[in-house]
Design a protein around this motif. Structure first.
Motif, PDB file in Angstrom:
ATOM      1  N   GLY A 247       0.811  -1.223   0.000  1.00  0.00           N
ATOM      2  CA  GLY A 247       0.000   0.000   0.000  1.00  0.00           C
ATOM      3  C   GLY A 247       0.837   1.262   0.000  1.00  0.00           C
ATOM      4  O   GLY A 247       0.311   2.356   0.161  1.00  0.00           O
TER       5      GLY A 247
ATOM      6  N   LYS B 290      -3.549  -1.557   8.810  1.00  0.00           N
ATOM      7  CA  LYS B 290      -4.124  -1.833   7.491  1.00  0.00           C
ATOM      8  C   LYS B 290      -5.123  -2.992   7.581  1.00  0.00           C
ATOM      9  O   LYS B 290      -6.234  -2.922   7.041  1.00  0.00           O
TER      10      LYS B 290
ATOM     11  N   VAL C  97      -9.104  -2.776   6.728  1.00  0.00           N
ATOM     12  CA  VAL C  97      -9.765  -3.523   5.650  1.00  0.00           C
ATOM     13  C   VAL C  97     -10.887  -4.407   6.195  1.00  0.00           C
ATOM     14  O   VAL C  97     -11.990  -4.432   5.649  1.00  0.00           O
TER      15      VAL C  97
ATOM     16  N   THR D  43      -7.551  -8.756   0.360  1.00  0.00           N
ATOM     17  CA  THR D  43      -7.221  -7.840  -0.743  1.00  0.00           C
ATOM     18  C   THR D  43      -7.347  -8.544  -2.088  1.00  0.00           C
ATOM     19  O   THR D  43      -7.534  -7.889  -3.112  1.00  0.00           O
TER      20      THR D  43
ATOM     21  N   TRP E 102     -10.951  -8.028  -2.777  1.00  0.00           N
ATOM     22  CA  TRP E 102     -11.247  -6.608  -3.028  1.00  0.00           C
ATOM     23  C   TRP E 102      -9.967  -5.909  -3.492  1.00  0.00           C
ATOM     24  O   TRP E 102      -9.285  -5.274  -2.689  1.00  0.00           O
TER      25      TRP E 102
ATOM     26  N   ALA F 240      -8.556  -2.633  -2.163  1.00  0.00           N
ATOM     27  CA  ALA F 240      -8.174  -2.496  -0.764  1.00  0.00           C
ATOM     28  C   ALA F 240      -6.664  -2.392  -0.587  1.00  0.00           C
ATOM     29  O   ALA F 240      -6.188  -1.911   0.440  1.00  0.00           O
ATOM     30  N   VAL F 241      -5.889  -2.825  -1.601  1.00  0.00           N
ATOM     31  CA  VAL F 241      -4.432  -2.802  -1.462  1.00  0.00           C
ATOM     32  C   VAL F 241      -3.945  -1.386  -1.190  1.00  0.00           C
ATOM     33  O   VAL F 241      -3.192  -1.142  -0.251  1.00  0.00           O
TER      34      VAL F 241
ATOM     35  N   ALA G 244     -11.541  -0.721   0.335  1.00  0.00           N
ATOM     36  CA  ALA G 244     -12.048  -1.877  -0.397  1.00  0.00           C
ATOM     37  C   ALA G 244     -13.299  -1.530  -1.187  1.00  0.00           C
ATOM     38  O   ALA G 244     -13.421  -1.850  -2.374  1.00  0.00           O
TER      39      ALA G 244
END
Lengths: 605, 93
Positions: A220, A229, A233, A313, A316, A319-320, A324
């Protein structure tokens, strides 16, 4: 070379090593059969204890149990602290003194210290209940691992596993088991840490998963903490944050304590410390055991949480680097065609990961459908439910090599590691069971005049019987297989640990106190578990529904061992105070086990 | 098996002193064992909110990492102290 052949070769090589050790380490006497001749180096014993201790559940399931817990990963820290903190209790309170006692089994100490065949028999019963429930899970683990990696049926896998254990346990006894466990430890720790290092490098740029866990999330951009993180998420999708605090400190406290004193009271772990030459070795060996165990246990929360973030991730992609829900979910088409996502397909085939495009929009929405806030979002966006309908705990470990795109031999190694973890624990449990039968029951009460040769034969026959029964139970697991952890740890905590500790640290606790204490601990703990999990685990017979609202003082059946242990201590002291003090020779025995000198000559091998 | 019934009193006094020294070390070690896991890892976690170890709060770190490291050090220090005590009292092997 295809993956199947590779798995076969790697597993085959490890099995050949175990058989080779079996041929080399045949037991020639009962001392070798029960305690490896008391000549095992403390570091080797530490390694063997690590393998003995870390079961199929530790290797395959624990990371997922932590990472996927509905109440968040932090609440499951009880497993990490409990299953390691028990070794402090072993090193400080039990192992050195039991080694000084210098005999072969846990019931034997309880029988001698409390000068009572009845106490010994009660300890044998507790030991067998604890160890048999525990061994079922190991035999299942062997069968399932075979089935998953070697394309044979679970039952066939179980037979092969049982045959391997037979080869080194029946002929080598504790001696064969010890050196096989050393080899099995090496296999399992390599298999566990290699994928962990790679996933940690990918997600946090950190070579050590332990540092990755508290490091920053690299994909990210690297300026957000990995745990922050992960929390962001999963909460965005309506799940509980990984680091969320527990809702019941009391329960977490009691559960951790139950696991700790349960660990210290497990007979198959305790007898490992009978195999070292000296009292001082028993102390340091517990330290070495924890070194080897900590190598896996400090990595497990990192593996679990990283695999969970990775999986999320993947579902989704947005989301990285951001939120997301700002982007679309993964499409069914991408899962089918993107080579980087081939592992999703692989694990869907095994049934450990199940997806279903319920609303037919060509995408797989993964979220917590039980969360009201998410239900609102879902209604707005036309989702009709969470479309990842199953994520098995085991996938957090088993799928890692493929997620990290590691070479095939690493996948094969994970198969060998899972088998090593299950086989080594099974062998240790089987030895505890068979020595209780041949040494405590046959030599201790049925036929005290049995010859050395006769007892060795009896030990081998008991071991064979134990393997046959364990295999049968593995083939026909009773419905309660999943509940065994609660029972095994609860009973070890409430019966064996207090009896041993009082036997060493008190000169006043007598036969009457110890027997009544163990009985109260046993009955109280078992009944409390049965109330919620079903009487004798028969489905549908539970008196109360197994939900927190029904628990007495909010104490879950998993945590009740601590209370059982307290009752055991209380009853034992009370009854001892109003009955006759132990005889002189028992007081002398207690004084002698407190002094390290004179633990008896070691046997070199 | 050592039978101490016939031994002179000084022997018994010495082994009593050895045992109480051992129990003292055990109690101190158990206090540390309890403090790092049940204390920092569970009971005190809410109170320690905001103190970070890298990306984890202190309570969380002790629950999933730190207490295990403390346990390790604790066992080896105990083993070392006891070896010293064994020699002091002449009960080593």
């Amino acid at each position: 070379m295809d993956q199947f052949t590779l798995n076969l070769i790697v597993v085959g090589i490890t099995f050949a090593i175990y058989i080779g050790i079996a041929v080399w380490a045949r037991a020639g006497s009962t001392a070798e059969f029960y305690a490896a001749g008391q000549g095992v180096h403390p570091v080797a014993n530490g390694m063997a204890t690590g393998a003995d201790w870390m079961s199929a559940a530790s290797f395959i399931s624990m990371a997922g149990i932590i990472a996927l817990a509905p109440a968040g990963g932090y609440t499951q820290s009880a497993f990490l602290m409990g299953w390691t903190g028990g070794y402090v209790l072993l090193a400080l309170l039990l192992a050195p003194y039991l080694r000084k006692f210098g005999k072969f089994t846990v019931p034997e100490f309880i029988g001698d210290r409390f000068y009572s065949g009845g106490a010994r028999l009660l300890a044998v019963i507790c030991l067998i209940v604890i160890s048999v429930t525990y061994v079922i899970g190991q035999m299942r683990g062997v069968g399932v691992t075979f089935g998953r990696f070697l394309e044979i049926s679970t039952d066939m896998g179980l037979y092969i596993g049982a045959a391997i254990v037979f080869a080194y346990a029946v002929f080598g006894g504790m001696k064969g088991i010890t050196y096989t466990q050393v080899a099995q430890y090496v296999v399992l720790i390599i298999a566990y840490t290699i994928p962990a290092i790679f996933i940690s490098l990918a997600l946090t740029n950190s070579f050590l998963p332990q540092l990755g866990l508290i490091g920053n999330y690299a994909p990210g951009g690297g300026d957000q903490a990995f745990l922050a993180k992960l929390d962001q998420v999963v909460t965005e999708l309506g799940f509980t944050a990984y680091t969320a605090d527990t809702t019941s400190q009391l329960n977490m406290f009691l559960f951790t304590m139950s696991l700790m004193i349960g660990t210290a009271g497990l007979p198959h772990v305790i007898i490992r410390f009978f195999t070292v030459p000296k009292v001082a070795d028993a102390r340091s060996s517990a330290g070495w055991a924890l070194v080897f165990i900590a190598l896996l246990y400090t990595v497990a929360p990192a593996v679990g949480s990283m695999a969970r973030l990775n999986l999320t991730t993947t579902m989704w992609p947005n989301a990285v680097a951001g939120n997301a829900l700002d982007g679309d979910a993964i499409s069914v088409e991408a899962i089918q065609n993107d080579p980087r996502l081939s592992w999703v397909k692989t694990w869907e085939q095994t049934g450990l990961l199940v997806m279903e495009d319920k609303n037919g929009d060509g995408m797989i929405q993964y979220y917590n459908e039980a969360n009201p806030a998410m239900q609102a979002i879902a209604a707005e966006r036309g989702w009709v439910g969470n479309e990842v309908t199953k994520i098995d705990n085991d996938i957090m470990v088993l799928a890692n090599p493929e997620i990290a795109a590691l070479p095939g031999w690493v996948i094969a190694l994970v198969a060998a590691g899972a088998l090593a973890a299950a086989l080594s624990t099974a062998a240790g449990l089987l030895l505890a069971i068979s020595s209780a039968i041949s040494h405590d029951l046959i030599k201790g009460s049925i036929n005290p005049n049995i010859s050395e040769k006769g007892e060795l034969l009896a030990a081998r026959i008991s071991m064979t019987g134990a393997i046959v029964i364990a295999t049968w139970l593995g083939l026909n697991p009773p419905g309660f297989a999943a509940q065994v952890v609660a029972l095994a740890f609860g009973l070890a905590a409430a019966t064996i640990f207090p009896a041993l500790m009082m036997g060493i640290f008190s000169k006043r606790v007598n036969k009457e106190g110890a027997i009544l204490g163990m009985l109260v601990g046993l009955v109280f703990t078992a009944v409390y578990i049965f109330l919620y999990k079903g009487w004798f685990f028969i489905p549908g017979t539970a008196t109360f529904e197994d939900v927190p609202a029904n628990y007495f003082f909010g104490i879950s059946p998993l945590s009740i061992g601590t209370v059982g242990a307290l009752l055991n201590f209380g009853v034992a002291f009370l009854v001892s105070a109003i009955t006759k003090a132990p005889p002189r020779e028992v007081v002398d025995l207690v004084e002698s086990i407190r002094i390290p000198r004179g633990a008896g000559k070691a046997t070199a091998h | 098996m050592v039978d101490r019934t016939g031994h002179v009193t000084s022997d018994r006094t010495s082994s009593n002193a050895y045992w109480s020294a051992n129990v003292r070390i055990i109690l101190i070690s158990l206090a540390i064992w309890f403090a790092c896991s049940f204390g920092l890892g569970i009971l005190l976690r809410p109170a320690l909110e905001g103190i970070m170890v890298g990306g984890a709060d202190l309570g969380f770190w002790f629950a999933q990492q730190g207490s295990i490291y403390v346990f390790l050090v604790l066992i080896f220090v105990y083993a070392w102290l006891m070896n010293r005590l064994d020699r002091q009292y002449g009960v080593d092997e």
